[in-house]
Design a protein around this motif. Structure first.
Motif, PDB file in Angstrom:
ATOM      1  N   ALA A   3       0.826  -1.212   0.000  1.00 27.76           N
ATOM      2  CA  ALA A   3       0.000   0.000   0.000  1.00 27.76           C
ATOM      3  C   ALA A   3       0.858   1.259   0.000  1.00 27.76           C
ATOM      4  N   THR A   4       2.013   1.197   0.645  1.00 26.89           N
ATOM      5  CA  THR A   4       2.875   2.376   0.721  1.00 26.89           C
ATOM      6  C   THR A   4       3.628   2.630  -0.579  1.00 26.89           C
ATOM      7  N   ALA A   5       3.456   1.756  -1.588  1.00 25.84           N
ATOM      8  CA  ALA A   5       3.990   2.028  -2.920  1.00 25.84           C
ATOM      9  C   ALA A   5       3.024   2.884  -3.726  1.00 25.84           C
ATOM     10  N   ASP A   6       1.987   3.384  -3.079  1.00 20.75           N
ATOM     11  CA  ASP A   6       1.006   4.287  -3.674  1.00 20.75           C
ATOM     12  C   ASP A   6       1.194   5.658  -3.041  1.00 20.75           C
ATOM     13  N   VAL A   7       1.455   6.660  -3.870  1.00 18.53           N
ATOM     14  CA  VAL A   7       1.776   7.987  -3.338  1.00 18.53           C
ATOM     15  C   VAL A   7       0.591   8.610  -2.615  1.00 18.53           C
ATOM     16  N   THR A   8      -0.632   8.226  -2.960  1.00 19.23           N
ATOM     17  CA  THR A   8      -1.794   8.774  -2.249  1.00 19.23           C
ATOM     18  C   THR A   8      -1.826   8.287  -0.800  1.00 19.23           C
ATOM     19  N   VAL A   9      -1.382   7.047  -0.568  1.00 18.60           N
ATOM     20  CA  VAL A   9      -1.336   6.502   0.799  1.00 18.60           C
ATOM     21  C   VAL A   9      -0.274   7.221   1.608  1.00 18.60           C
ATOM     22  N   THR A  10       0.921   7.344   1.056  1.00 14.21           N
ATOM     23  CA  THR A  10       2.001   8.014   1.793  1.00 14.21           C
ATOM     24  C   THR A  10       1.699   9.499   1.989  1.00 14.21           C
ATOM     25  N   ALA A  11       0.984  10.099   1.032  1.00 12.77           N
ATOM     26  CA  ALA A  11       0.618  11.514   1.179  1.00 12.77           C
ATOM     27  C   ALA A  11      -0.350  11.712   2.337  1.00 12.77           C
ATOM     28  N   VAL A  12      -1.289  10.793   2.510  1.00 10.68           N
ATOM     29  CA  VAL A  12      -2.237  10.883   3.627  1.00 10.68           C
ATOM     30  C   VAL A  12      -1.496  10.699   4.948  1.00 10.68           C
ATOM     31  N   LEU A  13      -0.567   9.740   5.000  1.00  8.53           N
ATOM     32  CA  LEU A  13       0.218   9.542   6.220  1.00  8.53           C
ATOM     33  C   LEU A  13       1.038  10.781   6.556  1.00  8.53           C
ATOM     34  N   ALA A  14       1.658  11.373   5.536  1.00 11.52           N
ATOM     35  CA  ALA A  14       2.441  12.590   5.755  1.00 11.52           C
ATOM     36  C   ALA A  14       1.550  13.756   6.156  1.00 11.52           C
ATOM     37  N   ALA A  15       0.323  13.785   5.637  1.00  5.43           N
ATOM     38  CA  ALA A  15      -0.607  14.865   5.997  1.00  5.43           C
ATOM     39  C   ALA A  15      -0.975  14.797   7.474  1.00  5.43           C
ATOM     40  N   PHE A  16      -1.130  13.578   8.012  1.00  7.99           N
ATOM     41  CA  PHE A  16      -1.397  13.439   9.450  1.00  7.99           C
ATOM     42  C   PHE A  16      -0.254  14.038  10.270  1.00  7.99           C
ATOM     43  N   THR A  17       0.968  13.711   9.879  1.00  5.12           N
ATOM     44  CA  THR A  17       2.123  14.285  10.575  1.00  5.12           C
ATOM     45  C   THR A  17       2.141  15.801  10.453  1.00  5.12           C
ATOM     46  N   PHE A  18       1.815  16.310   9.280  1.00  2.00           N
ATOM     47  CA  PHE A  18       1.821  17.757   9.047  1.00  2.00           C
ATOM     48  C   PHE A  18       0.814  18.464   9.959  1.00  2.00           C
ATOM     49  N   PHE A  19      -0.407  17.975  10.006  1.00  2.00           N
ATOM     50  CA  PHE A  19      -1.438  18.631  10.821  1.00  2.00           C
ATOM     51  C   PHE A  19      -1.148  18.504  12.319  1.00  2.00           C
ATOM     52  N   ILE A  20      -0.658  17.350  12.746  1.00  2.00           N
ATOM     53  CA  ILE A  20      -0.305  17.194  14.160  1.00  2.00           C
ATOM     54  C   ILE A  20       0.848  18.127  14.518  1.00  2.00           C
TER      55      ILE A  20
END
Length: 344
Positions: A197-214
C-alpha cells in the motif's frame, strides 16, 4: 554440502510455484502487445483483491453529477449499462463525468489490514497489562516481550529523544501507530499475492498529511514567531525569510511522502522485473531457457526479499523518526536571543 544443496532446491521449487501466482493476473492487467509480464500492472492499484491466486472483486462507489452509484464490482457496474470500460477505466456510458470516485481498492484494503492489525495488537496487549501481566509481573510469552521492545523503542529512542520532555508522552501513541502500521503495510508486499500500500503515493501523502497537521496543531508560540516574525531579525530580511519558512512547512511532509513511496515502489518493481526474467526468457527462447534463468533469478529474489523486509522496517522507522523530529521542532520552546545568529 548436500544439505545446503537440498535447501537451495527446496527454495527453488517453492519460488517456482509462487512465481506463477505472482505472474497470473486478469485480462485487464495484460499489456496491449501481449508482453509476458506487465510490470506497471503489478504495482498500480486495482479494484479487486488477489488472495492465493483468486481475485475477489471490490465495491465500486461513484458520484456522478450529484447522483451516487453503488455496485458490488466493476463487472456489475458495466452490466448495469450505466458505465462502460474505456482504456481500463470505468466511465459513465453517456457524456457525464465522475465527480468523485470512492471505490474500494486493493491498496486501501491493505491500509485497513495494517491499521486493524495494529489496533488488535494494541488492544490485546492493553488487556494483558490491565490484568497486571507485564505491570505487576514479568511479561509472559515472546509476543508480549516483543511488543514491549517495540513500544519502548518508539517511546525512548524516537519520541523522548526528539520531542521536549514535558510533551513527548502525548505523541507516543501516534508515533507507535505510525511505526507499526507502516511496517505491516510494507511487509504485506512480500506476500506473493499481496500489495504494498505504501507504494502508492496517495497513501504516503495521507500519512504525511497526518504528521503535518499534528505538527502544526502542536506548534508552540515560538514556532509560529520564527515562521512569520523572526525575533531579532531586521525587517527587510523578514520579506525574504518568511516565504522560505512557509514553503519549508510543506516541503517536510512532501519529503516524507515521496521518500516512503519511492523506496517501496522501487523494491516492488525490482522483484517483479527479476522474477519476470523467467517468463521473458521462456517466452523468447523456450521453457528450458526459462528454467535456466530461474536458477539465477530465484536465489536473487530470495536475497531481495530479505533486503526488502529490512528496508520495509527501516522506512517505517525513518518515517516515524522524521515525524518525531518535525513535531519536536515545532513544539520546542526556543530561547529568545537577539540577532540573526539566534535564528540560525
Amino acid at each position: 554440502m548436500i544439505r545446503a544443496f537440498r535447501r537451495l532446491l527446496v527454495t527453488l521449487l517453492l519460488f517456482l510455484f509462487i512465481a506463477p501466482i505472482t505472474h497470473a493476473s486478469g485480462d485487464d492487467e495484460k499489456s496491449s502487445d501481449d508482453s509476458p509480464i506487465d510490470v506497471v500492472g503489478k504495482v498500480v492499484d486495482h479494484h479487486e483483491l488477489a488472495v492465493l491466486g483468486m481475485h475477489l472483486p471490490l465495491p465500486r462507489i461513484m458520484l456522478v453529477e450529484g447522483e451516487w452509484y453503488f455496485y458490488s464490482s466493476t463487472e456489475s457496474a458495466v452490466g448495469s449499462g450505466e458505465f462502460v470500460k474505456k482504456d481500463g477505466s470505468l466511465v459513465p456510458a453517456g457524456d457525464a463525468q465522475i465527480t468523485l470516485d470512492m471505490s474500494i481498492t486493493s491498496h486501501l484494503m491493505y491500509v485497513w489490514f495494517g491499521l486493524i492489525l495494529t489496533l488488535w495488537l494494541t488492544i490485546a496487549m492493553g488487556r494483558r497489562y490491565k490484568k497486571g501481566i507485564g505491570r505487576k509481573t514479568e511479561p509472559q510469552g515472546w509476543f508480549q516481550n516483543f511488543f514491549e521492545i517495540v513500544f519502548e523503542f518508539v517511546r525512548d529512542d524516537i519520541a523522548k529523544t526528539n520531542i521536549p520532555d514535558k510533551k513527548y508522552k502525548k505523541f507516543v501513541p501516534y508515533l507507535f501507530t505510525v511505526f507499526v502500521s507502516i511496517s505491516f503495510m510494507n511487509l504485506f508486499g512480500l506476500l506473493p499475492w499481496g500489495a504494498t500500500a505504501t507504494a502508492d503515493v496517495t497513501v504516503t501523502a495521507v500519512l504525511a498529511a497526518f504528521t503535518f497537521f499534528i505538527t502544526q496543531w502542536n506548534g508552540s508560540k515560538d514556532h509560529w514567531e520564527h515562521v512569520f516574525w523572526f525575533p531579532g531579525v531586521p525587517g527587510w530580511m523578514r520579506i525574504i525569510l518568511t516565504p522560505i519558512e512557509i514553503i519549508g512547512l510543506f516541503t517536510k511532509p512532501f519529503a516524507l511522502a515521496v521518500r516512503l513511496f519511492a523506496n517501496m515502489l522501487s523494491g516492488k518493481i525490482m522483484i517483479i522485473c527479476i522474477l519476470g526474467l523467467i517468463f521473458i526468457f521462456a517466452d523468447i527462447f523456450g521453457n528450458i531457457a526459462g528454467i535456466g534463468m530461474s536458477l539465477f533469478a530465484v536465489p536473487l529474489t530470495v536475497a531481495l526479499y530479505v533486503l526488502k523486509a529490512f528496508v520495509g522496517i527501516l522506512q517505517a522507522y525513518i518515517f516515524t523518526l522524521l515525524s518525531a523530529v518535525f513535531i519536536g521542532m515545532a513544539a520546542e520552546e526556543h530561547a529568545h536571543e537577539e540577532g540573526v545568529e539566534a535564528h540560525a
